[in-house]
Write a protein that holds these residues in place. Sequence first.
Motif, PDB file in Angstrom:
ATOM      1  N   THR A 117       0.863  -1.173   0.000  1.00  0.00           N
ATOM      2  CA  THR A 117       0.000   0.000   0.000  1.00  0.00           C
ATOM      3  C   THR A 117       0.905   1.231   0.000  1.00  0.00           C
ATOM      4  OG1 THR A 117      -0.064   0.173   2.408  1.00  0.00           O
ATOM      5  CG2 THR A 117      -1.750  -1.230   1.359  1.00  0.00           C
ATOM      6  N   GLY A 118       0.335   2.378  -0.263  1.00  0.00           N
ATOM      7  CA  GLY A 118       1.120   3.608  -0.228  1.00  0.00           C
ATOM      8  C   GLY A 118       1.743   3.838   1.133  1.00  0.00           C
ATOM      9  N   ARG A 119       0.992   3.536   2.163  1.00  0.00           N
ATOM     10  CA  ARG A 119       1.495   3.708   3.533  1.00  0.00           C
ATOM     11  C   ARG A 119       2.659   2.761   3.810  1.00  0.00           C
ATOM     12  NH1 ARG A 119      -1.494   5.406   8.477  1.00  0.00           N
ATOM     13  NH2 ARG A 119      -0.155   4.800  10.204  1.00  0.00           N
ATOM     14  N   GLN A 120       2.526   1.505   3.391  1.00  0.00           N
ATOM     15  CA  GLN A 120       3.596   0.527   3.600  1.00  0.00           C
ATOM     16  C   GLN A 120       4.861   0.927   2.834  1.00  0.00           C
ATOM     17  OE1 GLN A 120       1.376  -2.867   2.249  1.00  0.00           O
ATOM     18  NE2 GLN A 120       1.032  -3.616   4.344  1.00  0.00           N
ATOM     19  N   ALA A 121       4.681   1.391   1.606  1.00  0.00           N
ATOM     20  CA  ALA A 121       5.828   1.833   0.814  1.00  0.00           C
ATOM     21  C   ALA A 121       6.504   3.025   1.485  1.00  0.00           C
ATOM     22  CB  ALA A 121       5.388   2.185  -0.602  1.00  0.00           C
ATOM     23  N   GLY A 122       5.704   3.949   2.017  1.00  0.00           N
ATOM     24  CA  GLY A 122       6.256   5.104   2.717  1.00  0.00           C
ATOM     25  C   GLY A 122       7.046   4.704   3.944  1.00  0.00           C
ATOM     26  N   VAL A 123       6.519   3.751   4.707  1.00  0.00           N
ATOM     27  CA  VAL A 123       7.218   3.265   5.902  1.00  0.00           C
ATOM     28  C   VAL A 123       8.532   2.586   5.501  1.00  0.00           C
ATOM     29  CG1 VAL A 123       7.111   1.558   7.773  1.00  0.00           C
ATOM     30  CG2 VAL A 123       5.162   3.068   7.340  1.00  0.00           C
ATOM     31  N   LEU A 124       8.503   1.817   4.419  1.00  0.00           N
ATOM     32  CA  LEU A 124       9.712   1.149   3.951  1.00  0.00           C
ATOM     33  C   LEU A 124      10.774   2.166   3.525  1.00  0.00           C
ATOM     34  CD1 LEU A 124      11.141  -1.509   3.280  1.00  0.00           C
ATOM     35  CD2 LEU A 124      10.050  -1.422   1.036  1.00  0.00           C
ATOM     36  N   VAL A 125      10.373   3.160   2.758  1.00  0.00           N
ATOM     37  CA  VAL A 125      11.315   4.200   2.322  1.00  0.00           C
ATOM     38  C   VAL A 125      11.867   4.950   3.541  1.00  0.00           C
ATOM     39  CG1 VAL A 125      11.495   6.402   1.092  1.00  0.00           C
ATOM     40  CG2 VAL A 125      10.374   4.455   0.001  1.00  0.00           C
ATOM     41  N   LEU A 126      11.006   5.280   4.481  1.00  0.00           N
ATOM     42  CA  LEU A 126      11.440   5.976   5.689  1.00  0.00           C
ATOM     43  C   LEU A 126      12.429   5.125   6.485  1.00  0.00           C
ATOM     44  CD1 LEU A 126      11.102   8.522   7.393  1.00  0.00           C
ATOM     45  CD2 LEU A 126       9.235   7.370   8.582  1.00  0.00           C
ATOM     46  N   ALA A 127      12.164   3.831   6.587  1.00  0.00           N
ATOM     47  CA  ALA A 127      13.067   2.932   7.320  1.00  0.00           C
ATOM     48  C   ALA A 127      14.437   2.868   6.647  1.00  0.00           C
ATOM     49  CB  ALA A 127      12.464   1.537   7.425  1.00  0.00           C
ATOM     50  N   VAL A 128      14.465   2.801   5.324  1.00  0.00           N
ATOM     51  CA  VAL A 128      15.739   2.753   4.597  1.00  0.00           C
ATOM     52  C   VAL A 128      16.505   4.065   4.784  1.00  0.00           C
ATOM     53  CG1 VAL A 128      16.781   2.631   2.294  1.00  0.00           C
ATOM     54  CG2 VAL A 128      14.973   1.024   2.934  1.00  0.00           C
ATOM     55  N   LEU A 129      15.802   5.184   4.689  1.00  0.00           N
ATOM     56  CA  LEU A 129      16.451   6.486   4.890  1.00  0.00           C
ATOM     57  C   LEU A 129      16.970   6.627   6.317  1.00  0.00           C
ATOM     58  CD1 LEU A 129      14.094   8.833   2.858  1.00  0.00           C
ATOM     59  CD2 LEU A 129      16.418   8.105   2.258  1.00  0.00           C
ATOM     60  N   LEU A 130      16.178   6.207   7.282  1.00  0.00           N
ATOM     61  CA  LEU A 130      16.596   6.271   8.678  1.00  0.00           C
ATOM     62  C   LEU A 130      17.829   5.397   8.912  1.00  0.00           C
ATOM     63  CD1 LEU A 130      15.920   7.408  11.477  1.00  0.00           C
ATOM     64  CD2 LEU A 130      14.493   5.392  11.848  1.00  0.00           C
ATOM     65  N   PHE A 131      17.838   4.220   8.334  1.00  0.00           N
ATOM     66  CA  PHE A 131      18.996   3.328   8.435  1.00  0.00           C
ATOM     67  C   PHE A 131      20.232   4.006   7.845  1.00  0.00           C
ATOM     68  CE2 PHE A 131      21.615  -0.026   6.386  1.00  0.00           C
ATOM     69  CZ  PHE A 131      22.023  -0.706   7.519  1.00  0.00           C
ATOM     70  N   ALA A 132      20.068   4.646   6.675  1.00  0.00           N
ATOM     71  CA  ALA A 132      21.193   5.313   6.021  1.00  0.00           C
ATOM     72  C   ALA A 132      21.731   6.451   6.880  1.00  0.00           C
ATOM     73  CB  ALA A 132      20.769   5.839   4.654  1.00  0.00           C
ATOM     74  N   VAL A 133      20.856   7.200   7.506  1.00  0.00           N
ATOM     75  CA  VAL A 133      21.300   8.329   8.329  1.00  0.00           C
ATOM     76  C   VAL A 133      21.975   7.824   9.601  1.00  0.00           C
ATOM     77  CG1 VAL A 133      20.500  10.278   9.724  1.00  0.00           C
ATOM     78  CG2 VAL A 133      19.625   9.962   7.402  1.00  0.00           C
ATOM     79  N   VAL A 134      21.328   6.904  10.292  1.00  0.00           N
ATOM     80  CA  VAL A 134      21.844   6.444  11.585  1.00  0.00           C
ATOM     81  C   VAL A 134      23.197   5.761  11.430  1.00  0.00           C
ATOM     82  CG1 VAL A 134      21.432   4.845  13.513  1.00  0.00           C
ATOM     83  CG2 VAL A 134      19.587   6.304  12.682  1.00  0.00           C
ATOM     84  N   ARG A 135      23.403   5.000  10.374  1.00  0.00           N
ATOM     85  CA  ARG A 135      24.679   4.302  10.234  1.00  0.00           C
ATOM     86  C   ARG A 135      25.832   5.253   9.951  1.00  0.00           C
ATOM     87  NH1 ARG A 135      25.063   0.752   4.813  1.00  0.00           N
ATOM     88  NH2 ARG A 135      25.954  -0.571   6.366  1.00  0.00           N
ATOM     89  N   ASN A 136      25.535   6.513   9.604  1.00  0.00           N
ATOM     90  CA  ASN A 136      26.572   7.514   9.371  1.00  0.00           C
ATOM     91  C   ASN A 136      26.797   8.426  10.572  1.00  0.00           C
ATOM     92  OD1 ASN A 136      27.626   7.316   6.506  1.00  0.00           O
ATOM     93  ND2 ASN A 136      25.421   7.144   6.199  1.00  0.00           N
ATOM     94  N   LEU A 137      26.059   8.215  11.651  1.00  0.00           N
ATOM     95  CA  LEU A 137      26.231   8.993  12.870  1.00  0.00           C
ATOM     96  C   LEU A 137      27.100   8.208  13.857  1.00  0.00           C
ATOM     97  CD1 LEU A 137      22.529  10.177  13.411  1.00  0.00           C
ATOM     98  CD2 LEU A 137      24.447  11.509  12.482  1.00  0.00           C
TER      99      LEU A 137
END
Length: 148
Positions: A117-137
């Motif tokens: 669903t659009g919501r699930q896709a949004g959560v997935l994209v947000l999780a990937v972005l969050l992972f990318a940011v956190v692993r660089n901190l």
Amino acid sequence: MNAPAAPSRPEGSAARRLVRPLAALAAVALPAGFVALVDPNTPGHYPVCPFLRATGWWCPGCGGLRCVHALVRGDVPTSVHDNLLVAVLAFGLPALWAAWTVRAVRGRPGGGGRRLTGRQAGVLVLAVLLFAVVRNLPVGAGLAPPLE
């Protein structure tokens, strides 16, 4: 008087319905087999991530080849250390593939699996972005792959 309608039957044989799931399996297994044989931990076998090269930051996929290499060799702790996101996907996707295969064999509609669903896709994209940011901190340094 009309004869009762015959029950609807799935289109094609079970073997024909398995073509797509088996093609998807081959599309994943062949590159994974190559990564199992050609060690990404040895410099020169694979190109450096262009995002890492341009920015100095780990992208969500950095360490993914090393993760797959460790997984196919049965080294789960190393795979999780190399790329947690890829490791989680590697354990989740087989279940989705198996469900798709069972649906295909049974001739159920939507053989390609369920759609996000659009919501699930949004959560997935947000999780990937969050992972990318956190692993660089500094707090997420444990999520970054080891330096070569």
